[in-house]
Write a protein that holds these residues in place. Sequence first.
Motif, PDB file in Angstrom:
ATOM      1  N   GLN A  15       0.820  -1.196   0.000  1.00 31.77           N
ATOM      2  CA  GLN A  15       0.000   0.000   0.000  1.00 31.77           C
ATOM      3  C   GLN A  15       0.864   1.261   0.000  1.00 31.77           C
ATOM      4  O   GLN A  15       0.389   2.350  -0.309  1.00 31.77           O
ATOM      5  N   VAL A  16       2.148   1.126   0.345  1.00 31.50           N
ATOM      6  CA  VAL A  16       3.040   2.279   0.362  1.00 31.50           C
ATOM      7  C   VAL A  16       3.140   2.910  -1.016  1.00 31.50           C
ATOM      8  O   VAL A  16       3.209   4.128  -1.170  1.00 31.50           O
ATOM      9  N   ASP A  17       3.111   2.072  -2.048  1.00 34.02           N
ATOM     10  CA  ASP A  17       3.239   2.584  -3.413  1.00 34.02           C
ATOM     11  C   ASP A  17       1.873   2.960  -3.948  1.00 34.02           C
ATOM     12  O   ASP A  17       1.279   2.252  -4.749  1.00 34.02           O
ATOM     13  N   ASN A  18       1.377   4.108  -3.508  1.00 35.04           N
ATOM     14  CA  ASN A  18       0.072   4.564  -3.966  1.00 35.04           C
ATOM     15  C   ASN A  18       0.169   5.450  -5.197  1.00 35.04           C
ATOM     16  O   ASN A  18      -0.837   5.931  -5.699  1.00 35.04           O
ATOM     17  N   THR A  19       1.365   5.710  -5.674  1.00 39.21           N
ATOM     18  CA  THR A  19       1.520   6.571  -6.836  1.00 39.21           C
ATOM     19  C   THR A  19       1.438   5.787  -8.132  1.00 39.21           C
ATOM     20  O   THR A  19       1.388   6.378  -9.214  1.00 39.21           O
ATOM     21  N   ALA A  20       1.436   4.457  -8.041  1.00 35.46           N
ATOM     22  CA  ALA A  20       1.393   3.635  -9.247  1.00 35.46           C
ATOM     23  C   ALA A  20       0.049   3.793  -9.948  1.00 35.46           C
ATOM     24  O   ALA A  20      -0.980   4.035  -9.324  1.00 35.46           O
ATOM     25  N   GLU A  64      -5.589  -9.280 -10.358  1.00 36.40           N
ATOM     26  CA  GLU A  64      -5.291 -10.200  -9.266  1.00 36.40           C
ATOM     27  C   GLU A  64      -4.260  -9.642  -8.294  1.00 36.40           C
ATOM     28  O   GLU A  64      -4.170 -10.093  -7.154  1.00 36.40           O
ATOM     29  N   LYS A  65      -3.482  -8.649  -8.717  1.00 39.97           N
ATOM     30  CA  LYS A  65      -2.436  -8.097  -7.855  1.00 39.97           C
ATOM     31  C   LYS A  65      -2.815  -6.751  -7.246  1.00 39.97           C
ATOM     32  O   LYS A  65      -2.030  -6.178  -6.493  1.00 39.97           O
ATOM     33  N   ARG A  66      -3.991  -6.268  -7.540  1.00 42.90           N
ATOM     34  CA  ARG A  66      -4.391  -4.964  -7.018  1.00 42.90           C
ATOM     35  C   ARG A  66      -4.749  -5.062  -5.543  1.00 42.90           C
ATOM     36  O   ARG A  66      -5.300  -6.073  -5.091  1.00 42.90           O
ATOM     37  N   ILE A  67      -4.449  -4.009  -4.805  1.00 33.36           N
ATOM     38  CA  ILE A  67      -4.795  -3.971  -3.385  1.00 33.36           C
ATOM     39  C   ILE A  67      -5.942  -3.000  -3.126  1.00 33.36           C
ATOM     40  O   ILE A  67      -6.458  -2.938  -2.006  1.00 33.36           O
ATOM     41  N   ARG A  68      -6.357  -2.270  -4.122  1.00 30.30           N
ATOM     42  CA  ARG A  68      -7.539  -1.417  -4.038  1.00 30.30           C
ATOM     43  C   ARG A  68      -8.058  -1.168  -5.447  1.00 30.30           C
ATOM     44  O   ARG A  68      -7.297  -1.197  -6.417  1.00 30.30           O
ATOM     45  N   PRO A  69      -9.356  -0.916  -5.593  1.00 30.27           N
ATOM     46  CA  PRO A  69      -9.908  -0.616  -6.912  1.00 30.27           C
ATOM     47  C   PRO A  69      -9.350   0.692  -7.449  1.00 30.27           C
ATOM     48  O   PRO A  69      -8.979   1.602  -6.693  1.00 30.27           O
ATOM     49  N   SER A  70      -9.314   0.816  -8.756  1.00 30.71           N
ATOM     50  CA  SER A  70      -8.786   2.041  -9.367  1.00 30.71           C
ATOM     51  C   SER A  70      -9.714   3.226  -9.170  1.00 30.71           C
ATOM     52  O   SER A  70      -9.348   4.357  -9.460  1.00 30.71           O
ATOM     53  N   SER A  71     -10.929   3.001  -8.653  1.00 28.97           N
ATOM     54  CA  SER A  71     -11.843   4.107  -8.350  1.00 28.97           C
ATOM     55  C   SER A  71     -11.538   4.755  -7.002  1.00 28.97           C
ATOM     56  O   SER A  71     -12.151   5.755  -6.643  1.00 28.97           O
ATOM     57  N   VAL A  72     -10.613   4.170  -6.247  1.00 31.67           N
ATOM     58  CA  VAL A  72     -10.188   4.753  -4.971  1.00 31.67           C
ATOM     59  C   VAL A  72      -9.018   5.689  -5.254  1.00 31.67           C
ATOM     60  O   VAL A  72      -7.949   5.236  -5.646  1.00 31.67           O
ATOM     61  N   PRO A  73      -9.172   7.004  -5.067  1.00 36.01           N
ATOM     62  CA  PRO A  73      -8.139   7.966  -5.483  1.00 36.01           C
ATOM     63  C   PRO A  73      -6.933   7.958  -4.551  1.00 36.01           C
ATOM     64  O   PRO A  73      -7.022   7.597  -3.371  1.00 36.01           O
ATOM     65  N   ASP A  74      -5.794   8.402  -5.088  1.00 36.68           N
ATOM     66  CA  ASP A  74      -4.590   8.512  -4.278  1.00 36.68           C
ATOM     67  C   ASP A  74      -4.785   9.480  -3.121  1.00 36.68           C
ATOM     68  O   ASP A  74      -4.163   9.329  -2.063  1.00 36.68           O
ATOM     69  N   SER A  75      -5.638  10.474  -3.313  1.00 37.83           N
ATOM     70  CA  SER A  75      -5.838  11.493  -2.270  1.00 37.83           C
ATOM     71  C   SER A  75      -6.330  10.904  -0.964  1.00 37.83           C
ATOM     72  O   SER A  75      -6.156  11.492   0.103  1.00 37.83           O
ATOM     73  N   LEU A  76      -6.934   9.712  -1.034  1.00 33.73           N
ATOM     74  CA  LEU A  76      -7.416   9.078   0.185  1.00 33.73           C
ATOM     75  C   LEU A  76      -6.265   8.762   1.130  1.00 33.73           C
ATOM     76  O   LEU A  76      -6.438   8.700   2.343  1.00 33.73           O
ATOM     77  N   TYR A  77      -5.070   8.595   0.568  1.00 30.68           N
ATOM     78  CA  TYR A  77      -3.895   8.231   1.368  1.00 30.68           C
ATOM     79  C   TYR A  77      -2.908   9.392   1.497  1.00 30.68           C
ATOM     80  O   TYR A  77      -1.787   9.203   1.932  1.00 30.68           O
TER      81      TYR A  77
END
Length: 539
Positions: free
Chosen positions: A424-429, A437-450
Motif C-alpha cells: 500500500q506504500v506505493d500509492n503513486t502507481a 489479481e495483484k491490485r490492493i484497491r480498486p482504481s476508483s479509490v483515489p490517491d488522495s485518500l492516502y
Amino acid sequence: MTTPSNSDETALNSIQARLPKLTRDFIAEHYPRQVSVVHVDLLTRHGERTPVAHRIPEISPKNWNFCAAGNLLHQDFLRSVGRYTNDAGTSKDTVRQWQNHIFKRDSRSGGTVFGKFSAEAQHQNDSSQPTAATCGFGQITDLGRRSMTALGAHMRALYVDTLGLLPASLQSGGGDDLYLRTTSYTRALESLQHTIGGLYPDPPAGTQTLRIHVRPSERDNMFPDFNCKNMVRQLLRLNTQSLERVADEYKQLYEDMLKIPSLKSFFDTEFNPGKARVAISVLDIVAPMRVHGLPLPEGVDNKLISRLAHMAAVEYLHSGWDMAALTRMQLGRLVYDLAGKIASAVETDRANALFQQPRLGIYSGHDTTMAPLLAAFGYDAAARDHRAPKDLVWPPFGASIRIELLKDTTTPHPIVQPEWESSQVDNTADISKIPFEKRIRPSSVPDSLYRWLPRRTNGRPSAQMNSRATRDYYVRIWYNDRVLRLPTCRDPGAHHSQLGPAVCTLDGFFKQIARFASSDKEARSECQITHPSDEPSRE
C-alpha cells in the motif's frame, strides 16, 4: 394469517428475505458507542412478484389477482397525465381496468407499461378470472410492496431512530442525504418507491423532489451485460462445471420432479432440460405461488422448494465464484462505483462535511444484482472444496445487501500488518496498469485518500503519503439478517481489533473487492464490446 410451522419457515426463508431484529442486545453488540456509522449503501432485489411468464399452466393461474393496490396507484398516475378514460373516450362513466405489463422474458427496453387487459384461458383447468386486482407477468404484487415498505421501515428504525445517521424527515434535508438508483424495470422502480415510503412514511407538506437515477439498459451496470460475449462463454462453461460437481444431487432433484405429473408435463412439452436449467425455471413459478398462498400440487412441498432454491443458486450463482474474471464481467462496473462512493464518503467525513455527500445510497435491482455481489464478497469462501455451501440459496424476494462505512477513533487499530498491506506504500502507481489479481484497491479509490493528514493548516491534501490516513474507518457488510465475513478481512490485522473479522479495515475491504472492480473502459476491453457513447455518467 396462520403462524407458519418450522418447515414453513425454512421454505419461506429461501424465497423471502429476513431482517435482523433490532433488540437492545443486537444494537449493543453491533453498534457499540465508540463506533459510528458514516455512510450506508443498500442494494436490494425487488419485492414479491408474479412469474415473468405463464409457465406450467396445469398449476399456475393465468390471472394473478394480487395487485389491487398497485393498480389503483397506476390509475392515479393515468389520471395525472390525462390518460385515464373509459372505452368511450370519456372520464365520467365506467372505469377501464389497467394492468402493468412488465417487460417479458429477456427484454429490458421494450414492452407496454400500461395497457388494456385481455384474458383468454390457456388451459381447460384455468378457472382464474381477471379483476381490478389482476397483475401482469413480472409485476410486483401488493405483498411485494408491503415487503419493501417493511424494509424501508427497518432502515428507519435503525439509521434514523436508533443511530441518527439520517434526519427524521425529508423536510429537514433528508432528500439531500439520499442517492437513489433503479434499473429500468417497473418492479424495481416501484420497489424503490415503497422502500422510500417505509423510510420516510410521513411526507412533508408541499413539494419534495427526490431524484431517482435510471440508466439506459445498454449502460446499466446493475445487471450483467449479455453483449459481453466473453462473459457468456465463461458463464456457460463454468455453469456446466458447477453442475457436474453436484451431478448426483441435481439428477435426483430432476427425477423427483418427474414424479409430479404437472412438472413432468412441463418438462415433456414446454421445457427442454438439456438446453436450459431445471431448478430456476420451476422455482420462478412455485416460489411466487408459495408466497402468495396459492395451492401447490401434491409433491411440491416446502422441502422441494428449499432444494430448488439451493440448486438454482448452484446453476447460476456458484459458477461465478470459480473465476474472478467472470464475476468482474458480470457486475465489476457496479463494484467499481461502490468503491468510489465509499472513498468519497471517507473524504467527505474527514473534511467535516464541507461538501455534500449522500449518507444513504439505495440501489433497487434484481437477483442478478445480488448474485455477483455475493461472489465478490466471497460468500462461498468457507467451502474449500469449491462446492456450494448448503445454506446457499437463490437471492430471495426483497433480499438486501447493506455496506456500512463505520468510524472508530477510540479503539486501537490492529498492530499486525497483513502481508498485502506493505504494498500500500506505493500509492503513486497507475492502478489500471496493475493486473486485477495483484491490485490492493480498486482504481476508483483515489490517491488522495492516502495523502490526508489530520492536522492540515492550508486546507489542501498533503503531498506526502500518510500510512494512517484510513485507519479510523471500517466496513461491514450485511446480507439480509447475517453479517458476511469477507475472506481478506479474516487475515490478521485486516479487521477491527474488538469486533473481529465481521468488521473489515477499510483497506481490507478494498483488497477484497479490488480484483472484481473494473472501470467502464476496462469492462469494454475485457468484454470486447463497444457501446455507442463513451461519455461518463453524470450522477
